[in-house]
Design a protein around this motif. Structure first.
Motif, PDB file in Angstrom:
ATOM      1  N   GLN A   1       0.830  -1.201   0.000  1.00 45.37           N
ATOM      2  CA  GLN A   1       0.000   0.000   0.000  1.00 45.37           C
ATOM      3  C   GLN A   1       0.870   1.259   0.000  1.00 45.37           C
ATOM      4  N   GLN A   2       1.951   1.253   0.763  1.00 44.53           N
ATOM      5  CA  GLN A   2       2.854   2.400   0.793  1.00 44.53           C
ATOM      6  C   GLN A   2       3.564   2.580  -0.548  1.00 44.53           C
ATOM      7  N   GLU A   3       3.924   1.477  -1.187  1.00 43.63           N
ATOM      8  CA  GLU A   3       4.544   1.563  -2.511  1.00 43.63           C
ATOM      9  C   GLU A   3       3.587   2.197  -3.511  1.00 43.63           C
ATOM     10  N   GLN A   4       2.309   1.813  -3.449  1.00 52.54           N
ATOM     11  CA  GLN A   4       1.304   2.379  -4.352  1.00 52.54           C
ATOM     12  C   GLN A   4       1.133   3.874  -4.094  1.00 52.54           C
ATOM     13  N   GLU A   5       1.196   4.274  -2.840  1.00 51.81           N
ATOM     14  CA  GLU A   5       1.116   5.694  -2.487  1.00 51.81           C
ATOM     15  C   GLU A   5       2.305   6.457  -3.080  1.00 51.81           C
ATOM     16  N   LEU A   6       3.484   5.864  -3.029  1.00 50.85           N
ATOM     17  CA  LEU A   6       4.679   6.477  -3.601  1.00 50.85           C
ATOM     18  C   LEU A   6       4.546   6.619  -5.118  1.00 50.85           C
ATOM     19  N   VAL A   7       4.016   5.602  -5.768  1.00 50.53           N
ATOM     20  CA  VAL A   7       3.810   5.660  -7.218  1.00 50.53           C
ATOM     21  C   VAL A   7       2.826   6.772  -7.567  1.00 50.53           C
ATOM     22  N   ARG A   8       1.735   6.896  -6.796  1.00 52.12           N
ATOM     23  CA  ARG A   8       0.764   7.986  -7.044  1.00 52.12           C
ATOM     24  C   ARG A   8       1.428   9.354  -6.883  1.00 52.12           C
ATOM     25  N   TYR A   9       2.286   9.475  -5.890  1.00 54.71           N
ATOM     26  CA  TYR A   9       3.012  10.727  -5.669  1.00 54.71           C
ATOM     27  C   TYR A   9       3.887  11.066  -6.874  1.00 54.71           C
ATOM     28  N   ILE A  10       4.617  10.079  -7.364  1.00 51.73           N
ATOM     29  CA  ILE A  10       5.509  10.295  -8.516  1.00 51.73           C
ATOM     30  C   ILE A  10       4.694  10.643  -9.757  1.00 51.73           C
ATOM     31  N   LYS A  11       3.588   9.923  -9.969  1.00 45.93           N
ATOM     32  CA  LYS A  11       2.730  10.225 -11.133  1.00 45.93           C
ATOM     33  C   LYS A  11       2.145  11.625 -11.018  1.00 45.93           C
ATOM     34  N   GLY A  12       1.755  12.026  -9.814  1.00 48.42           N
ATOM     35  CA  GLY A  12       1.211  13.373  -9.601  1.00 48.42           C
ATOM     36  C   GLY A  12       2.230  14.447  -9.941  1.00 48.42           C
ATOM     37  N   LEU A  13       3.453  14.243  -9.513  1.00 45.14           N
ATOM     38  CA  LEU A  13       4.509  15.204  -9.852  1.00 45.14           C
ATOM     39  C   LEU A  13       4.713  15.271 -11.361  1.00 45.14           C
ATOM     40  N   THR A  14       4.747  14.118 -12.004  1.00 47.48           N
ATOM     41  CA  THR A  14       4.975  14.053 -13.446  1.00 47.48           C
ATOM     42  C   THR A  14       3.847  14.745 -14.200  1.00 47.48           C
ATOM     43  N   GLU A  15       2.601  14.548 -13.763  1.00 52.19           N
ATOM     44  CA  GLU A  15       1.461  15.197 -14.426  1.00 52.19           C
ATOM     45  C   GLU A  15       1.535  16.712 -14.301  1.00 52.19           C
ATOM     46  N   ARG A  16       2.130  17.205 -13.210  1.00 56.41           N
ATOM     47  CA  ARG A  16       2.278  18.663 -13.012  1.00 56.41           C
ATOM     48  C   ARG A  16       3.575  19.179 -13.629  1.00 56.41           C
ATOM     49  N   HIS A  17       4.246  18.303 -14.399  1.00 57.20           N
ATOM     50  CA  HIS A  17       5.495  18.649 -15.087  1.00 57.20           C
ATOM     51  C   HIS A  17       6.602  19.037 -14.113  1.00 57.20           C
ATOM     52  N   ILE A  18       6.613  18.374 -12.956  1.00 56.74           N
ATOM     53  CA  ILE A  18       7.685  18.553 -11.985  1.00 56.74           C
ATOM     54  C   ILE A  18       8.482  17.256 -11.967  1.00 56.74           C
ATOM     55  N   PRO A  19       9.668  17.262 -12.526  1.00 52.77           N
ATOM     56  CA  PRO A  19      10.438  16.017 -12.556  1.00 52.77           C
ATOM     57  C   PRO A  19      10.861  15.615 -11.140  1.00 52.77           C
ATOM     58  N   PRO A  20      10.444  14.422 -10.706  1.00 50.45           N
ATOM     59  CA  PRO A  20      10.809  13.998  -9.343  1.00 50.45           C
ATOM     60  C   PRO A  20      12.296  13.656  -9.257  1.00 50.45           C
ATOM     61  N   THR A  21      12.952  14.227  -8.284  1.00 47.42           N
ATOM     62  CA  THR A  21      14.366  13.915  -8.070  1.00 47.42           C
ATOM     63  C   THR A  21      14.473  12.747  -7.090  1.00 47.42           C
ATOM     64  N   ARG A  22      15.647  12.161  -7.034  1.00 47.62           N
ATOM     65  CA  ARG A  22      15.879  11.066  -6.077  1.00 47.62           C
ATOM     66  C   ARG A  22      15.620  11.543  -4.650  1.00 47.62           C
ATOM     67  N   GLU A  23      16.050  12.759  -4.362  1.00 49.60           N
ATOM     68  CA  GLU A  23      15.887  13.305  -3.014  1.00 49.60           C
ATOM     69  C   GLU A  23      14.406  13.470  -2.662  1.00 49.60           C
ATOM     70  N   MET A  24      13.617  13.949  -3.615  1.00 50.47           N
ATOM     71  CA  MET A  24      12.177  14.111  -3.378  1.00 50.47           C
ATOM     72  C   MET A  24      11.522  12.756  -3.094  1.00 50.47           C
ATOM     73  N   ILE A  25      11.875  11.758  -3.905  1.00 50.11           N
ATOM     74  CA  ILE A  25      11.307  10.423  -3.745  1.00 50.11           C
ATOM     75  C   ILE A  25      11.754   9.819  -2.413  1.00 50.11           C
ATOM     76  N   GLN A  26      13.025   9.977  -2.087  1.00 51.92           N
ATOM     77  CA  GLN A  26      13.550   9.439  -0.834  1.00 51.92           C
ATOM     78  C   GLN A  26      12.865  10.099   0.362  1.00 51.92           C
ATOM     79  N   ASN A  27      12.695  11.411   0.318  1.00 55.33           N
ATOM     80  CA  ASN A  27      12.034  12.122   1.419  1.00 55.33           C
ATOM     81  C   ASN A  27      10.588  11.673   1.588  1.00 55.33           C
ATOM     82  N   PHE A  28       9.876  11.538   0.485  1.00 58.07           N
ATOM     83  CA  PHE A  28       8.476  11.106   0.580  1.00 58.07           C
ATOM     84  C   PHE A  28       8.381   9.667   1.071  1.00 58.07           C
TER      85      PHE A  28
END
Length: 99
Positions: free
Chosen positions: A60-87
């Motif tokens: 469930q947490q992995e799916q939440e992380l994927v939704r977060y990454i997809k949300g950033l991508t849809e807003r044209h904000i490239p997710p960095t490793r640091e952003m993903i690691q922090n989330f």
């Protein structure tokens, strides 16, 4: 079902004190006798169980992380490793490594 788990279930379904042979049971299920013995005695665990215990995020947490990454991508904000690691660390409530 995993043949080793099926063999363990057979061993555990026997009456208490009833004799059995690891070799005989292992041969019947086509598995290694020493592996069966170690798993039955709790000395080792299956690879799946070990891998599952080492994961910081559950499904469930992995799916939440994927939704977060997809949300950033849809807003044209490239997710960095640091952003993903922090989330991921925030979701897991503990520090998550870069990998």
């Amino acid at each position: 079902m995993d043949p080793i788990q099926a063999a363990i279930d057979e061993i555990e379904s026997r009456e208490q004190g009833e004799d059995f042979s690891y070799t005989e049971v292992a041969t019947r299920y086509g598995i290694n006798r020493s592996t069966l013995s170690r798993r039955h005695r709790g000395v080792t665990a299956s690879r799946a169980a070990t891998t599952n215990d080492q994961q910081k995020l559950n499904l469930q947490q992995e799916q939440e992380l994927v939704r977060y990454i997809k949300g950033l991508t849809e807003r044209h904000i490239p997710p960095t490793r640091e952003m993903i690691q922090n989330f991921a660390s925030a979701i897991a409530k503990e520090l998550v490594s870069e990998s």
